[in-house]
Every structure is written in C-alpha cells, then in structure tokens.
Design a protein around this motif. Structure first.
Motif, PDB file in Angstrom:
ATOM      1  N   SER A 148       0.823  -1.213   0.000  1.00 25.69           N
ATOM      2  CA  SER A 148       0.000   0.000   0.000  1.00 25.69           C
ATOM      3  C   SER A 148       0.857   1.262   0.000  1.00 25.69           C
ATOM      4  O   SER A 148       0.350   2.350  -0.273  1.00 25.69           O
ATOM      5  CB  SER A 148      -0.934  -0.002   1.207  1.00 25.69           C
ATOM      6  OG  SER A 148      -0.196  -0.034   2.420  1.00 25.69           O
ATOM      7  N   HIS A 149       2.147   1.117   0.288  1.00 28.80           N
ATOM      8  CA  HIS A 149       3.021   2.294   0.305  1.00 28.80           C
ATOM      9  C   HIS A 149       3.209   2.883  -1.088  1.00 28.80           C
ATOM     10  O   HIS A 149       3.507   4.071  -1.224  1.00 28.80           O
ATOM     11  CB  HIS A 149       4.377   1.922   0.907  1.00 28.80           C
ATOM     12  CG  HIS A 149       5.254   3.095   1.178  1.00 28.80           C
ATOM     13  ND1 HIS A 149       6.369   3.386   0.413  1.00 28.80           N
ATOM     14  CD2 HIS A 149       5.177   4.088   2.101  1.00 28.80           C
ATOM     15  CE1 HIS A 149       6.933   4.494   0.868  1.00 28.80           C
ATOM     16  NE2 HIS A 149       6.235   4.935   1.893  1.00 28.80           N
ATOM     17  N   ILE A 150       3.030   2.063  -2.143  1.00 31.07           N
ATOM     18  CA  ILE A 150       3.158   2.582  -3.508  1.00 31.07           C
ATOM     19  C   ILE A 150       1.778   2.823  -4.121  1.00 31.07           C
ATOM     20  O   ILE A 150       1.656   2.860  -5.359  1.00 31.07           O
ATOM     21  CB  ILE A 150       3.976   1.625  -4.388  1.00 31.07           C
ATOM     22  CG1 ILE A 150       3.251   0.292  -4.545  1.00 31.07           C
ATOM     23  CG2 ILE A 150       5.368   1.419  -3.816  1.00 31.07           C
ATOM     24  CD1 ILE A 150       3.819  -0.571  -5.663  1.00 31.07           C
ATOM     25  N   GLU A 151       0.770   3.006  -3.298  1.00 27.53           N
ATOM     26  CA  GLU A 151      -0.595   3.180  -3.804  1.00 27.53           C
ATOM     27  C   GLU A 151      -0.699   4.269  -4.868  1.00 27.53           C
ATOM     28  O   GLU A 151      -1.380   4.070  -5.885  1.00 27.53           O
ATOM     29  CB  GLU A 151      -1.542   3.473  -2.645  1.00 27.53           C
ATOM     30  CG  GLU A 151      -2.996   3.646  -3.075  1.00 27.53           C
ATOM     31  CD  GLU A 151      -3.924   3.868  -1.896  1.00 27.53           C
ATOM     32  OE1 GLU A 151      -5.133   4.005  -2.119  1.00 27.53           O
ATOM     33  OE2 GLU A 151      -3.427   3.900  -0.749  1.00 27.53           O
ATOM     34  N   GLY A 183       3.789 -10.166   3.026  1.00 30.82           N
ATOM     35  CA  GLY A 183       4.002 -11.564   2.692  1.00 30.82           C
ATOM     36  C   GLY A 183       4.454 -11.696   1.256  1.00 30.82           C
ATOM     37  O   GLY A 183       4.596 -10.715   0.528  1.00 30.82           O
ATOM     38  N   VAL A 184       4.697 -12.938   0.853  1.00 30.22           N
ATOM     39  CA  VAL A 184       5.116 -13.247  -0.514  1.00 30.22           C
ATOM     40  C   VAL A 184       4.141 -14.269  -1.073  1.00 30.22           C
ATOM     41  O   VAL A 184       3.935 -15.332  -0.477  1.00 30.22           O
ATOM     42  CB  VAL A 184       6.554 -13.804  -0.550  1.00 30.22           C
ATOM     43  CG1 VAL A 184       6.945 -14.177  -1.976  1.00 30.22           C
ATOM     44  CG2 VAL A 184       7.530 -12.781   0.028  1.00 30.22           C
ATOM     45  N   ASP A 185       3.528 -13.953  -2.207  1.00 32.69           N
ATOM     46  CA  ASP A 185       2.494 -14.803  -2.783  1.00 32.69           C
ATOM     47  C   ASP A 185       2.808 -15.127  -4.242  1.00 32.69           C
ATOM     48  O   ASP A 185       3.218 -14.244  -5.014  1.00 32.69           O
ATOM     49  CB  ASP A 185       1.119 -14.121  -2.706  1.00 32.69           C
ATOM     50  CG  ASP A 185       0.704 -13.799  -1.286  1.00 32.69           C
ATOM     51  OD1 ASP A 185       0.690 -14.725  -0.455  1.00 32.69           O
ATOM     52  OD2 ASP A 185       0.408 -12.621  -1.009  1.00 32.69           O
ATOM     53  N   ARG A 205      -3.874  -6.732  -6.935  1.00 33.74           N
ATOM     54  CA  ARG A 205      -4.605  -6.156  -5.813  1.00 33.74           C
ATOM     55  C   ARG A 205      -3.644  -5.539  -4.804  1.00 33.74           C
ATOM     56  O   ARG A 205      -2.581  -6.098  -4.520  1.00 33.74           O
ATOM     57  CB  ARG A 205      -5.459  -7.228  -5.120  1.00 33.74           C
ATOM     58  CG  ARG A 205      -6.578  -7.780  -6.004  1.00 33.74           C
ATOM     59  CD  ARG A 205      -7.426  -8.763  -5.226  1.00 33.74           C
ATOM     60  NE  ARG A 205      -8.531  -9.273  -6.036  1.00 33.74           N
ATOM     61  CZ  ARG A 205      -9.445 -10.130  -5.586  1.00 33.74           C
ATOM     62  NH1 ARG A 205      -9.357 -10.592  -4.333  1.00 33.74           N
ATOM     63  NH2 ARG A 205     -10.407 -10.534  -6.392  1.00 33.74           N
ATOM     64  N   MET A 206      -4.055  -4.401  -4.270  1.00 35.50           N
ATOM     65  CA  MET A 206      -3.240  -3.718  -3.267  1.00 35.50           C
ATOM     66  C   MET A 206      -3.212  -4.532  -1.986  1.00 35.50           C
ATOM     67  O   MET A 206      -4.220  -5.089  -1.549  1.00 35.50           O
ATOM     68  CB  MET A 206      -3.826  -2.334  -3.001  1.00 35.50           C
ATOM     69  CG  MET A 206      -3.040  -1.510  -2.003  1.00 35.50           C
ATOM     70  SD  MET A 206      -1.439  -0.999  -2.650  1.00 35.50           S
ATOM     71  CE  MET A 206      -1.969   0.005  -4.028  1.00 35.50           C
ATOM     72  N   GLY A 207      -2.030  -4.582  -1.383  1.00 32.25           N
ATOM     73  CA  GLY A 207      -1.872  -5.345  -0.154  1.00 32.25           C
ATOM     74  C   GLY A 207      -1.633  -4.455   1.043  1.00 32.25           C
ATOM     75  O   GLY A 207      -2.107  -3.318   1.111  1.00 32.25           O
ATOM     76  N   THR A 208      -0.873  -4.966   1.986  1.00 28.84           N
ATOM     77  CA  THR A 208      -0.576  -4.234   3.216  1.00 28.84           C
ATOM     78  C   THR A 208       0.653  -3.353   3.012  1.00 28.84           C
ATOM     79  O   THR A 208       1.186  -3.245   1.914  1.00 28.84           O
ATOM     80  CB  THR A 208      -0.350  -5.221   4.369  1.00 28.84           C
ATOM     81  OG1 THR A 208       0.659  -6.157   3.992  1.00 28.84           O
ATOM     82  CG2 THR A 208      -1.633  -5.985   4.674  1.00 28.84           C
TER      83      THR A 208
END
Length: 414
Positions: A148-151, A183-185, A205-208
């Motif tokens: 989300s930091h690069i939103e 995490g890594v997905d 999708r935007m993550g944490t």
C-alpha cells in the motif's frame, strides 16, 4: 503237450525254443513295472544326494530384503579413484553470461558472431560452449510490489501488463508472477499464455504496507532453479529499493542468483514520489486550547500566535525526515539494492519517478533481453572455490560491453 504253441512241420517232436522260454504276459508286465519303479527310486535318490550336498551353500545365501551390516563391522571404504570422480562431477558447472554490446551512441549491436567474443574466468580464457543472441527459450519470474506504500503509483504498475506481455514475454517465454507486501504470494504459475499474464498484472490487488523484497526475490530464484537448464533464467523486479521484514539476507539472495545463472532486471519505484503523492494524513488535534502557549518561547521574545506556530513545528520527528531524505538521495542518484542486484547479475536497472516512465522502462528491459548475447562455458575441474571474476572482450573498437561481474563457486559441502 499243453503250453506248446506249435510244431515245426516235417519234424515230429521238435519244440520251438522261442515259445518254450517266453514267460507269461502277466509276468512280463510285472517285470516292466518293477524296472520303472527302480529307475524312479534311483533318480529320487540322486536328487536327494544333490540337495544334501548343496544345502549348506543355499543356507549361506542372503535373505530377501535389505542387508543390514553388523554393528561392529567397519564401514566400506570408497576407492580413491571413485572419490576423485565424485569431486570432479560436483565442481563441473555451466556459467551463463548475458552480454550487452553497445556502440558509441548507446545503440545495441546485433551483428556480432561467436568469434568476436573472448570470455575470461579469473584471467584465464575459456572455451565458449554456448552462444546465442536473443534466446527464444526464456523462463521469467515477474516480481512486483503490491504494498500500500506505492498506492499512488500502483495504477501505473498495473498498466504495464500489455508492455510486459509483448516486449518482455514475447511469443515463446514462460512467465510466473510473484507479489509481495508483508508476505510473498505466487500469483501465477509458469505459463506461456501472454493474455493470461497480462490479465494477472492488470488485476493486481493492493496489499498491506510491508515490503519483503528480499524474500520475494529469493522465491523467484527458487522457482527459476527448477526450470530446465536450456532455458535462460530471468527475473524482472518492479518495486521500491527497500526491504522491511524479510528473513532472507540480500547477500544470500545475490549468491543464489549467481549460482542459478539468474539475470535480474529491475525498475526502481521512487519512494519519495510515493510519499509526496500519498494522501495527506489527517490533522493532529491541538496540544492545548487556542490562545494558550504550551511551548516555551525563546528568552526575551513575547508569546504570540505566530511564534507559537513556529515552535509547534519544532516538535516534528526530524529523524524520520532525515531518513526520508537519505532514502530519496540513494534511490535517485546512488546505489541501492535493486541496482546492485541488476549489476551483479548482468541485467539492466532503471529508476523511475513518473508514471509514464514505468512503461518506457519495461519496454527498454524487453528490448535488452531479446537483444543480449548469451555466452556459456564450463570452468575446468581444477578451478578453486570462491568468487570468480568474469570478463568479456569484444574485438570491435569503440564499443562498450556489459555483463555479469562474476559468480561464486561453493564447495560441495556448503
């Protein structure tokens, strides 16, 4: 005379001897049966004798199943010749060096042949066993930050799907996609379907707010290590050049990439631009009711609203600002983790500050991947363990050459 079968003609009283000595038919059958039974008895006795003689040998055969040595038995020693063969096999590896050759104008040169190249391992020229230009057999892992930091820049990252599918992936490459935040997905397994790959990138999708960059890179290397050796192994990373919370160490990631012949191409997103374009945080409540002066003013100066506001600004966390400035400078003009990773493996790194330049950077990476020369060689069996420097020389004046600087040859036990 009873029992006489016949008489010879013209000789009275003469008896046929053949008929006189022949026993009765019942006696003949009895004799034949006795002989057969005797033969069977002799054969059975012969077989029994063989069994008695061979019995001890049969008893010495190993029982079915695994053979378990005695507890006090010394271990079997491996012949020295076999040990030497095993050591040689464990040290014979193939080194792949991607090479970019540019003319004085910075344009890629695509007209060179194998004879134009000379490759050196720790100063010793090597025989080029593999030569290719713009290899068609590509295995690519696309590692992308979903934090989300690069939103503010995330829509532009998703828009690179079509450029990646056309310029980087091409017609024959296989691609897997890894996303990372806290995490890594694994977002997509290896596939040659460019439409599916483009759709996966377009629908990220935007993550944490986390950024486990090094763990994501290690996951990508692990995926590429499982691909067949004829495939050229490539990792494309798009994200900020910072890591938070990874268990993997950056040095270990670089070593693994070099051993697996993975070339890392990267697009560094500007952390500063992400911070500047982020929505402003909600205003903090005042420290005290309006008209009061909770902050002391300098000696000899009256407490006025303007001076109060100036003194309130002095309560900002300057350590955070200093960290932000340092990060901005390193990402913009200095070395960072993504740039180091690309340089260490022979790939291209591009820093971007604007949304439009992300697609341009992806197109540039695709152009270099398909215009690079690939040189492969096998080091001799007596090369020492440790770090080996690679140098590529092209017999064409005025050109610049870019390749991986070296590789780390680990001992068999490490």
């Amino acid at each position: 005379m009873a029992g006489i079968a016949s008489h010879a003609p013209g000789k009275a009283g003469h008896i046929d001897s053949s008929h006189a000595t022949r026993p009765p038919a019942s006696r003949i059958r009895y004799t034949e049966d006795s002989m057969r039974r005797a033969k069977f008895a002799i054969a059975a006795l012969f077989i029994a004798s063989l069994a008695l003689l061979a019995g001890p040998a049969w008893c010495q055969e190993a029982p079915p199943g695994p053979i378990h040595p005695r507890a006090d038995a010394p271990p079997e020693k491996i012949p020295a010749a076999e040990l030497e063969k095993r050591a040689i096999r464990s040290r014979v590896i193939e080194v792949i060096a991607p090479v970019s050759v540019l003319d004085p104008k910075g344009e890629m040169i695509l007209s060179l042949t194998k004879d134009n190249f000379h490759i050196y391992d720790n100063g010793v020229e090597q025989k080029i066993d593999h030569f290719d230009l713009g290899a068609d057999s590509l295995s690519i892992v696309f590692v992308v930050e979903t934090s989300s930091h690069i939103e503010p820049m995330f829509p532009a990252v998703k828009h690179t799907g079509i450029v990646f599918a056309q310029a980087v992936m091409g017609m024959t490459a296989e691609v897997a996609i890894v996303g990372y935040d806290d995490g890594v997905d694994l977002l997509q397994k290896f596939t040659t379907d460019s439409d599916h790959t483009q759709s996966t990138i377009n629908h990220l999708r935007m993550g944490t707010s986390g950024s486990r960059l090094y763990d994501a890179m290690q996951r990508g290397i692990s995926l590429l290590e499982q691909r067949p050796t004829p495939q050229r192994r490539i990792m494309v990373v798009v994200g900020e050049a910072q890591d938070t919370g990874s268990e993997s160490k950056f040095g270990e990631v670089l070593r693994a990439a070099q051993l697996a012949n993975v070339t890392i191409y990267s697009i560094g997103l500007s952390t500063a631009m992400a911070d500047l374009r982020a929505p402003p945080p909600p205003p903090k409540p005042p420290f005290a009711p309006r008209g009061t002066y909770p902050f002391p003013t300098p000696n000899g100066q009256p407490q006025t609203p303007d001076l109060e506001a100036a003194m309130q600004n002095s309560g900002i966390d300057f350590s955070a600002i200093a960290l932000w400035l340092i990060k901005t400078g390193r990402n913009a003009v200095g070395p960072n983790s993504l740039a180091i990773a690309s340089k260490a493996t022979g790939g291209l790194h591009v820093n971007v500050k604007k949304d439009g330049t992300i697609e341009k950077a992806m197109d540039a990476i695709g152009g270099e991947i398909h215009a690079q020369y690939t040189l492969g060689y096998q080091p001799s069996k007596d090369v020492p363990y440790g770090y080996h420097e690679i140098k590529v020389v092209v017999d064409r004046p005025g050109v610049s050459v870019r390749t991986r600087p070296g590789y780390f040859l680990a001992p068999p036990e490490s």
